[in-house]
Each structure stands twice: as C-alpha cells, then as structure tokens.
Motif scaffolding. Structure first.
Motif, mmCIF file in Angstrom:
data_model
loop_
_atom_site.group_PDB
_atom_site.id
_atom_site.type_symbol
_atom_site.label_atom_id
_atom_site.label_comp_id
_atom_site.label_asym_id
_atom_site.label_seq_id
_atom_site.Cartn_x
_atom_site.Cartn_y
_atom_site.Cartn_z
ATOM 1 N N VAL A 188 0.843 -1.203 0.000
ATOM 2 C CA VAL A 188 0.000 0.000 0.000
ATOM 3 C C VAL A 188 0.874 1.246 0.000
ATOM 4 C CG1 VAL A 188 -1.639 1.343 1.394
ATOM 5 C CG2 VAL A 188 -2.015 -1.096 1.049
ATOM 6 N N VAL A 189 1.916 1.241 0.820
ATOM 7 C CA VAL A 189 2.821 2.394 0.882
ATOM 8 C C VAL A 189 3.519 2.595 -0.459
ATOM 9 C CG1 VAL A 189 4.931 3.279 1.958
ATOM 10 C CG2 VAL A 189 3.153 2.240 3.376
ATOM 11 N N LEU A 190 4.055 1.523 -1.041
ATOM 12 C CA LEU A 190 4.749 1.635 -2.326
ATOM 13 C C LEU A 190 3.810 2.100 -3.442
ATOM 14 C CD1 LEU A 190 7.041 -1.531 -2.226
ATOM 15 C CD2 LEU A 190 7.748 0.869 -2.047
ATOM 16 N N ALA A 191 2.608 1.541 -3.485
ATOM 17 C CA ALA A 191 1.650 1.937 -4.520
ATOM 18 C C ALA A 191 1.267 3.409 -4.383
ATOM 19 C CB ALA A 191 0.402 1.055 -4.437
ATOM 20 N N THR A 192 1.061 3.861 -3.164
ATOM 21 C CA THR A 192 0.705 5.260 -2.963
ATOM 22 C C THR A 192 1.853 6.179 -3.368
ATOM 23 O OG1 THR A 192 -0.705 4.593 -1.136
ATOM 24 C CG2 THR A 192 -0.181 6.917 -1.299
ATOM 25 N N CYS A 193 3.076 5.809 -2.993
ATOM 26 C CA CYS A 193 4.237 6.623 -3.386
ATOM 27 C C CYS A 193 4.359 6.690 -4.904
ATOM 28 C CB CYS A 193 5.520 6.050 -2.767
ATOM 29 S SG CYS A 193 5.647 6.316 -0.998
ATOM 30 N N TRP A 194 4.115 5.574 -5.584
ATOM 31 C CA TRP A 194 4.181 5.562 -7.054
ATOM 32 C C TRP A 194 3.077 6.432 -7.650
ATOM 33 C CZ3 TRP A 194 0.928 2.543 -10.526
ATOM 34 C CH2 TRP A 194 1.322 2.661 -11.868
ATOM 35 N N LEU A 195 1.846 6.275 -7.131
ATOM 36 C CA LEU A 195 0.724 7.051 -7.653
ATOM 37 C C LEU A 195 0.909 8.552 -7.441
ATOM 38 C CD1 LEU A 195 -2.264 4.803 -6.546
ATOM 39 C CD2 LEU A 195 -1.466 5.196 -8.886
ATOM 40 N N LEU A 196 1.559 8.925 -6.359
ATOM 41 C CA LEU A 196 1.775 10.343 -6.080
ATOM 42 C C LEU A 196 3.027 10.896 -6.743
ATOM 43 C CD1 LEU A 196 0.747 10.503 -2.323
ATOM 44 C CD2 LEU A 196 -0.573 11.240 -4.319
ATOM 45 N N GLY A 197 3.797 10.049 -7.408
ATOM 46 C CA GLY A 197 4.970 10.509 -8.138
ATOM 47 C C GLY A 197 6.229 10.664 -7.306
ATOM 48 N N VAL A 198 6.263 10.057 -6.139
ATOM 49 C CA VAL A 198 7.439 10.179 -5.271
ATOM 50 C C VAL A 198 8.653 9.531 -5.918
ATOM 51 C CG1 VAL A 198 8.414 9.517 -3.030
ATOM 52 C CG2 VAL A 198 6.048 10.337 -3.180
ATOM 53 N N PHE A 199 8.471 8.387 -6.552
ATOM 54 C CA PHE A 199 9.608 7.691 -7.164
ATOM 55 C C PHE A 199 10.200 8.509 -8.313
ATOM 56 C CE2 PHE A 199 7.298 3.684 -5.720
ATOM 57 C CZ PHE A 199 7.972 3.659 -4.509
ATOM 58 N N ALA A 200 9.351 9.140 -9.116
ATOM 59 C CA ALA A 200 9.849 9.976 -10.204
ATOM 60 C C ALA A 200 10.589 11.189 -9.656
ATOM 61 C CB ALA A 200 8.698 10.416 -11.108
ATOM 62 N N ASP B 209 15.534 8.912 -15.351
ATOM 63 C CA ASP B 209 14.291 9.284 -16.026
ATOM 64 C C ASP B 209 13.608 8.053 -16.616
ATOM 65 O OD1 ASP B 209 14.328 11.996 -15.501
ATOM 66 O OD2 ASP B 209 15.636 12.420 -17.207
ATOM 67 N N TRP B 210 13.415 7.050 -15.798
ATOM 68 C CA TRP B 210 12.779 5.823 -16.251
ATOM 69 C C TRP B 210 11.271 6.036 -16.316
ATOM 70 C CZ3 TRP B 210 15.835 2.746 -12.086
ATOM 71 C CH2 TRP B 210 17.168 2.658 -12.483
ATOM 72 N N ALA B 211 10.668 5.579 -17.385
ATOM 73 C CA ALA B 211 9.238 5.800 -17.615
ATOM 74 C C ALA B 211 8.371 5.154 -16.536
ATOM 75 C CB ALA B 211 8.842 5.274 -18.991
ATOM 76 N N TRP B 212 8.755 4.004 -16.037
ATOM 77 C CA TRP B 212 7.920 3.312 -15.056
ATOM 78 C C TRP B 212 7.903 4.013 -13.699
ATOM 79 C CZ3 TRP B 212 10.133 1.320 -10.634
ATOM 80 C CH2 TRP B 212 11.509 1.144 -10.644
ATOM 81 N N LEU B 213 8.806 4.957 -13.468
ATOM 82 C CA LEU B 213 8.785 5.720 -12.230
ATOM 83 C C LEU B 213 7.703 6.801 -12.238
ATOM 84 C CD1 LEU B 213 12.595 6.295 -11.525
ATOM 85 C CD2 LEU B 213 11.055 4.685 -10.389
ATOM 86 N N GLU B 214 7.250 7.181 -13.431
ATOM 87 C CA GLU B 214 6.261 8.260 -13.550
ATOM 88 C C GLU B 214 4.909 7.853 -12.965
ATOM 89 O OE1 GLU B 214 6.656 11.334 -14.605
ATOM 90 O OE2 GLU B 214 8.775 11.017 -15.117
ATOM 91 N N SER B 215 4.247 8.806 -12.365
ATOM 92 C CA SER B 215 2.923 8.586 -11.798
ATOM 93 C C SER B 215 1.889 8.509 -12.917
ATOM 94 C CB SER B 215 2.568 9.736 -10.864
ATOM 95 O OG SER B 215 1.199 9.709 -10.537
ATOM 96 N N ILE C 21 -1.126 9.192 -12.425
ATOM 97 C CA ILE C 21 -2.075 10.247 -12.094
ATOM 98 C C ILE C 21 -1.573 11.598 -12.565
ATOM 99 C CG2 ILE C 21 -3.192 11.506 -10.207
ATOM 100 C CD1 ILE C 21 -3.184 8.900 -8.625
ATOM 101 N N PHE C 22 -0.341 11.907 -12.249
ATOM 102 C CA PHE C 22 0.188 13.231 -12.527
ATOM 103 C C PHE C 22 0.944 13.325 -13.845
ATOM 104 C CE2 PHE C 22 -0.164 13.077 -7.868
ATOM 105 C CZ PHE C 22 -1.135 14.043 -7.741
ATOM 106 N N GLY C 23 1.024 12.235 -14.579
ATOM 107 C CA GLY C 23 1.604 12.250 -15.914
ATOM 108 C C GLY C 23 3.103 12.435 -15.933
ATOM 109 N N SER C 24 3.598 12.608 -17.131
ATOM 110 C CA SER C 24 5.040 12.730 -17.297
ATOM 111 C C SER C 24 5.481 14.177 -17.112
ATOM 112 C CB SER C 24 5.481 12.232 -18.665
ATOM 113 O OG SER C 24 4.981 13.111 -19.649
ATOM 114 N N ARG C 25 6.727 14.326 -16.824
ATOM 115 C CA ARG C 25 7.298 15.666 -16.660
ATOM 116 C C ARG C 25 7.622 16.301 -17.997
ATOM 117 N NH1 ARG C 25 11.785 13.747 -12.575
ATOM 118 N NH2 ARG C 25 11.814 12.199 -14.189
ATOM 119 N N GLY C 26 7.711 15.494 -19.020
ATOM 120 C CA GLY C 26 8.142 16.015 -20.318
ATOM 121 C C GLY C 26 7.006 16.409 -21.136
#
Length: 142
Positions: free
Chosen positions: A108-120, A129-135, A137-142
């Motif tokens: 649950v913690v890991l999924a939430t961090c991923w969804l909120l873009g913490v890993f990116a 800049d790995w694509a799978w780190l992107e949230s 929900i919040f989309g890509s930075r590029g």
C-alpha cells in the motif's frame, strides 16, 4: 455523559458556557471544532497504512470532534474497540500471517508513493528518467 454534563465538571466550564450563551458564537465555535476535528480525522485516515501515528491521529480527530458532537464520542468508542480487537487478533497470529500483513502494508505504501509521483521525484534527483517511475495520475514531466 453528555457534552453539557462533562462541561459542568470541567474547571474551564465558564469559558464554554459563555460561548454557549451566544448562539452565533456557539455556532461558530462548533463549526470551528468540526472543521479542525474533521481535518485531523481525514489526515489520520490517510496516514493509517503508513508507518507512524496514523491511528493516533484518527483518535485525536475523533476526540476533538467528541468535545462538541455526541456521535463522535460513540464512533471513537467503536473505533477503539475494533482497533484493540484487531491488534489482539494480530498478536495471536503466527509469523506467516504477521508477515503477510506487513507485506500488504508495504505494498500500500509503495503503490501510494508511485501514484503520487514520489519515485519519479526522487529518481529525478539522481538523473533517473525511467518511464515506469512516472505517476499515472500526474503524468510525465516532459
């Protein structure tokens, strides 16, 4: 014991009684307690799956609300009973069940961090800049 009976036994009952005598001030006070208690409660619910004081914050929010709202006192008692029952049940379980609960909490913690873009965000600090780190929900930075 009702909120009014509790206030009669408090040392600072005079303060609350003065507020209660003025209907507009009383309504404002109750709204303020409701807003603050509600925000603390919602924050606690969000924190429950994370390591730290999630349940403590939930209990604090309900306790704040219970100072003005009888229903919150009943909910606080209900939540305390079921939380205690959950902890007692978990203590009785074998190591495998405890490990599964811990793993589920970690997911649950890991999924939430991923969804909120913490890993990116953290990956960006290290030039990853790995694509799978992107949230999603919040989309890509590029």
């Amino acid at each position: 014991m009702t909120a009014e009976q509790r206030e009669d036994t408090d040392e600072d009952a005079g303060f609350r009684q003065r507020i209660r005598r003025n209907p507009a001030l009383n309504l404002s006070y109750r709204i303020g307690v409701g807003v603050v208690g509600g925000l603390v409660l919602v924050g606690g619910v969000v924190l429950i799956p994370y390591p730290g004081p999630g349940w403590l914050v939930v209990f604090a929010g309900l306790a704040i609300l219970a100072t003005e709202f009888e229903w919150a006192g009943r909910v606080l008692g209900f939540v305390k009973r079921y939380y205690d029952a959950w902890v007692a049940w978990l203590k009785r379980q074998n190591l495998l069940v405890k490990g599964l609960v811990l793993a589920g909490t970690g997911l649950v913690v890991l999924a939430t961090c991923w969804l909120l873009g913490v890993f990116a965000l953290v990956g960006g600090w290290f030039g990853l800049d790995w694509a799978w780190l992107e949230s999603p929900i919040f989309g890509s930075r590029g």
